[in-house]
Design a protein around this motif. Structure first.
Motif, PDB file in Angstrom:
ATOM      1  N   ASN A  33     -31.543 -59.697-150.745  1.00 57.19           N
ATOM      2  CA  ASN A  33     -32.083 -58.437-150.394  1.00 57.19           C
ATOM      3  C   ASN A  33     -32.416 -57.453-151.497  1.00 57.19           C
ATOM      4  N   ILE A  34     -33.478 -57.954-152.151  1.00 60.82           N
ATOM      5  CA  ILE A  34     -33.648 -57.038-153.547  1.00 60.82           C
ATOM      6  C   ILE A  34     -34.325 -55.792-153.344  1.00 60.82           C
ATOM      7  N   GLU A  35     -34.989 -55.421-152.223  1.00 61.70           N
ATOM      8  CA  GLU A  35     -35.194 -54.025-152.328  1.00 61.70           C
ATOM      9  C   GLU A  35     -34.440 -53.063-151.905  1.00 61.70           C
ATOM     10  N   GLU A  36     -33.280 -53.413-151.635  1.00 60.26           N
ATOM     11  CA  GLU A  36     -32.121 -52.662-151.201  1.00 60.26           C
ATOM     12  C   GLU A  36     -31.540 -51.817-152.522  1.00 60.26           C
ATOM     13  N   THR A  37     -31.115 -50.620-151.934  1.00 61.78           N
ATOM     14  CA  THR A  37     -30.401 -49.757-153.382  1.00 61.78           C
ATOM     15  C   THR A  37     -29.701 -49.068-152.585  1.00 61.78           C
ATOM     16  N   ILE A  38     -28.517 -48.485-153.388  1.00 58.70           N
ATOM     17  CA  ILE A  38     -27.479 -47.495-152.837  1.00 58.70           C
ATOM     18  C   ILE A  38     -28.241 -46.280-153.533  1.00 58.70           C
ATOM     19  N   ALA A  39     -28.774 -46.128-154.205  1.00 64.49           N
ATOM     20  CA  ALA A  39     -29.312 -44.776-154.447  1.00 64.49           C
ATOM     21  C   ALA A  39     -30.935 -44.766-155.113  1.00 64.49           C
ATOM     22  N   THR A  40     -31.575 -43.877-154.996  1.00 64.98           N
ATOM     23  CA  THR A  40     -33.006 -43.665-155.635  1.00 64.98           C
ATOM     24  C   THR A  40     -33.139 -42.691-156.661  1.00 64.98           C
ATOM     25  N   SER A  41     -33.965 -42.681-157.488  1.00 62.48           N
ATOM     26  CA  SER A  41     -34.137 -41.839-158.608  1.00 62.48           C
ATOM     27  C   SER A  41     -34.038 -40.493-158.513  1.00 62.48           C
ATOM     28  N   ASP A  42     -34.217 -39.887-157.248  1.00 62.47           N
ATOM     29  CA  ASP A  42     -34.318 -38.483-156.870  1.00 62.47           C
ATOM     30  C   ASP A  42     -32.813 -37.994-156.866  1.00 62.47           C
ATOM     31  N   MET A  43     -31.991 -39.087-156.476  1.00 61.89           N
ATOM     32  CA  MET A  43     -30.580 -38.663-156.674  1.00 61.89           C
ATOM     33  C   MET A  43     -29.828 -38.667-157.835  1.00 61.89           C
ATOM     34  N   MET A  44     -30.592 -39.343-158.963  1.00 62.52           N
ATOM     35  CA  MET A  44     -29.903 -39.382-160.235  1.00 62.52           C
ATOM     36  C   MET A  44     -30.350 -38.373-161.298  1.00 62.52           C
ATOM     37  N   HIS A  45     -29.698 -38.305-162.527  1.00 58.62           N
ATOM     38  CA  HIS A  45     -30.200 -37.613-163.577  1.00 58.62           C
ATOM     39  C   HIS A  45     -30.101 -38.085-164.909  1.00 58.62           C
ATOM     40  N   PRO A  46     -30.522 -37.567-166.075  1.00 58.31           N
ATOM     41  CA  PRO A  46     -30.582 -38.478-167.261  1.00 58.31           C
ATOM     42  C   PRO A  46     -29.390 -38.368-167.918  1.00 58.31           C
ATOM     43  N   GLY A  47     -28.146 -37.741-167.324  1.00 55.79           N
ATOM     44  CA  GLY A  47     -26.849 -37.654-167.997  1.00 55.79           C
ATOM     45  C   GLY A  47     -26.044 -38.780-167.570  1.00 55.79           C
ATOM     46  N   LEU A  48     -26.620 -39.583-166.486  1.00 58.12           N
ATOM     47  CA  LEU A  48     -25.657 -40.431-165.795  1.00 58.12           C
ATOM     48  C   LEU A  48     -25.828 -41.703-166.481  1.00 58.12           C
ATOM     49  N   THR A  49     -25.064 -42.491-166.349  1.00 58.67           N
ATOM     50  CA  THR A  49     -24.796 -44.252-166.661  1.00 58.67           C
ATOM     51  C   THR A  49     -24.650 -45.062-165.276  1.00 58.67           C
ATOM     52  N   VAL A  50     -25.819 -45.815-165.098  1.00 60.96           N
ATOM     53  CA  VAL A  50     -25.642 -46.441-164.025  1.00 60.96           C
ATOM     54  C   VAL A  50     -25.336 -48.000-164.282  1.00 60.96           C
ATOM     55  N   PHE A  51     -24.208 -48.474-163.785  1.00 59.74           N
ATOM     56  CA  PHE A  51     -23.722 -49.858-164.038  1.00 59.74           C
ATOM     57  C   PHE A  51     -23.792 -50.647-162.637  1.00 59.74           C
ATOM     58  N   ASP A  52     -24.591 -51.684-162.728  1.00 57.51           N
ATOM     59  CA  ASP A  52     -24.733 -52.271-161.503  1.00 57.51           C
ATOM     60  C   ASP A  52     -23.993 -53.804-161.490  1.00 57.51           C
ATOM     61  N   ILE A  53     -23.106 -54.066-160.961  1.00 57.27           N
ATOM     62  CA  ILE A  53     -22.362 -55.294-161.301  1.00 57.27           C
ATOM     63  C   ILE A  53     -23.148 -56.509-160.581  1.00 57.27           C
ATOM     64  N   VAL A  54     -24.041 -56.063-159.781  1.00 64.30           N
ATOM     65  CA  VAL A  54     -24.772 -57.325-159.129  1.00 64.30           C
ATOM     66  C   VAL A  54     -25.788 -58.074-160.363  1.00 64.30           C
ATOM     67  N   TYR A  55     -25.599 -59.265-160.372  1.00 62.69           N
ATOM     68  CA  TYR A  55     -26.665 -59.916-161.580  1.00 62.69           C
ATOM     69  C   TYR A  55     -27.450 -60.987-161.114  1.00 62.69           C
ATOM     70  N   ASN A  56     -27.631 -61.061-159.656  1.00 56.73           N
ATOM     71  CA  ASN A  56     -28.932 -61.691-159.059  1.00 56.73           C
ATOM     72  C   ASN A  56     -29.387 -61.104-158.111  1.00 56.73           C
ATOM     73  N   PRO A  57     -30.531 -60.483-158.491  1.00 50.43           N
ATOM     74  CA  PRO A  57     -31.344 -60.529-159.704  1.00 50.43           C
ATOM     75  C   PRO A  57     -30.599 -59.689-160.695  1.00 50.43           C
ATOM     76  N   VAL A  58     -31.026 -59.792-162.170  1.00 52.75           N
ATOM     77  CA  VAL A  58     -30.520 -58.887-163.070  1.00 52.75           C
ATOM     78  C   VAL A  58     -31.036 -57.604-163.133  1.00 52.75           C
ATOM     79  N   ASP A  59     -32.187 -57.545-162.893  1.00 50.93           N
ATOM     80  CA  ASP A  59     -32.954 -56.091-162.982  1.00 50.93           C
ATOM     81  C   ASP A  59     -33.003 -55.676-161.577  1.00 50.93           C
ATOM     82  N   THR A  60     -31.938 -55.114-161.058  1.00 53.06           N
ATOM     83  CA  THR A  60     -31.900 -54.621-159.509  1.00 53.06           C
ATOM     84  C   THR A  60     -32.760 -53.302-159.458  1.00 53.06           C
ATOM     85  N   LYS A  61     -33.204 -53.241-157.860  1.00 57.21           N
ATOM     86  CA  LYS A  61     -33.730 -51.999-157.691  1.00 57.21           C
ATOM     87  C   LYS A  61     -33.004 -50.810-158.008  1.00 57.21           C
TER      88      LYS A  61
END
Ligand SMILES: NC(=O)c1ccc[n+]([C@@H]2O[C@H](COP(=O)([O-])OP(=O)(O)OC[C@H]3O[C@@H](n4cnc5c(N)ncnc54)[C@H](OP(=O)(O)O)[C@@H]3O)[C@@H](O)[C@H]2O)c1
Length: 268
Positions: free
Chosen positions: A191-219
């Motif tokens: 389900n590689i096109e699924e995401t819990i958050a999209t860019s409009d919900m985030m800001h440059p001061g945020l660090t986003v850590f995705d523990i999913v590693y398959n795929p490595v570069d998640t949505k």
């Protein structure tokens, strides 16, 4: 004679632990071999005690064995609290540890993410989330646990005396968050096109850590980059939890760069 180590789980054939630990053993010139064995919950006690009797160096445990292992091993205080064991060591009896959360903490520390008083949103309330949540609280973070099933978030949050919310509250929570950790399986293959958050919900001061590693570069990580946020991928946690197991078993400093390269090569 070679010292044998192994990961037990069901399924287990997809595990990256053999490639990662064998790379580490080879790099340090250790006479050790790391294997994978398919073991169900009903034979876990036999398998662990059998490995001890056969002189194995240590074990990793994966789904669905981590919780059940508490009935078999002498677990340390953190593994007891988390309620799951992912590392078994035979050097002084049959000792159990949980290195998943430690792996996540090291991945954050390496990127200079300070956790004391940081606003951290932890998405997920499953096994991986539990391991991470206890360490976040220990590190002094202000944690909010969000989950699709709100009751599970609330019950984990109650154990830790932190806040919780349903996953759909994520947009508002991210406005003042410094760190978002995805420990749900959202975005994982297939389900590689699924995401819990999209860019409009985030800001440059945020660090986003995705523990999913398959795929490595998640949505989720791609969306985070679009928002100018810093990103950390799941391979880091995978390697650092393995490195902690390696240290427990061998007492040696694990060659983390070699372990990481082996995992990234395998993941493509
Ligand atoms: N990088 C690493 O070293 C590492 C280590 C461990 C795990 N992981 C990865 O972490 C992920 C979670 O593993 P786990 O062992 O914690 O699994 P788990 O115990 O089964 O928990 C799954 C979590 O994902 C949530 N979830 C599943 N499908 C969802 C959906 N469609 N929408 C929203 N939430 C959803 C579940 O929410 P509900 O409670 O609502 O069902 C639950 O919080 C997996 O992708 C695993 O590969 C990575």
């Amino acid at each position: 004679m070679k010292k044998v180590f192994a990961v037990l789980g069901d399924p287990v054939s997809h595990s990256l632990s053999p490639v990662m630990h064998n790379a580490a053993f080879n790099a340090l010139g250790l006479e050790c071999e790391y294997l994978a064995f398919r073991v169900g919950k009903e034979r876990l006690g036999d398998a662990i005690r059998g490995a001890a009797a056969l002189g194995f160096g240590g074990l990793n445990l994966t789904i669905p064995l981590k919780e059940k292992a508490l009935e078999v091993v002498d677990a340390d205080a953190m593994a007891e609290k988390i309620g799951a064991v992912n590392t078994v060591d035979f050097s002084g009896g049959i000792r159990g540890y949980n290195t998943d959360g430690l792996g996540a903490m090291r991945a954050l520390a390496e990127r200079g993410v300070g956790l004391r008083d940081a606003e951290v949103v932890l998405a997920g309330a499953g096994g991986a989330a539990r391991g991470i949540a206890f360490h976040l609280v220990k590190a002094g973070a202000r944690v909010t646990i969000v989950n699709r099933t709100e009751d599970r978030a609330a019950s984990l949050a109650a154990e830790l005396h932190v806040k919780s919310a349903v996953l759909s509250k994520l947009p508002g929570l991210l406005e003042k968050a410094g760190v978002l950790i995805n420990s749900t399986s959202v975005g994982m293959t297939p389900n590689i096109e699924e995401t819990i958050a999209t860019s409009d919900m985030m800001h440059p001061g945020l660090t986003v850590f995705d523990i999913v590693y398959n795929p490595v570069d998640t949505k989720l990580l791609r969306e985070a980059r679009k928002a100018g946020a810093a990103v950390i991928d799941g391979v880091k946690m995978l390697v650092y939890q393995g490195a902690e197991s390696f240290r427990i078993w061998t007492g040696k400093t694990p060659p983390v760069d070699i372990m990481e390269a082996a995992v990234r090569r395998r993941l493509g």
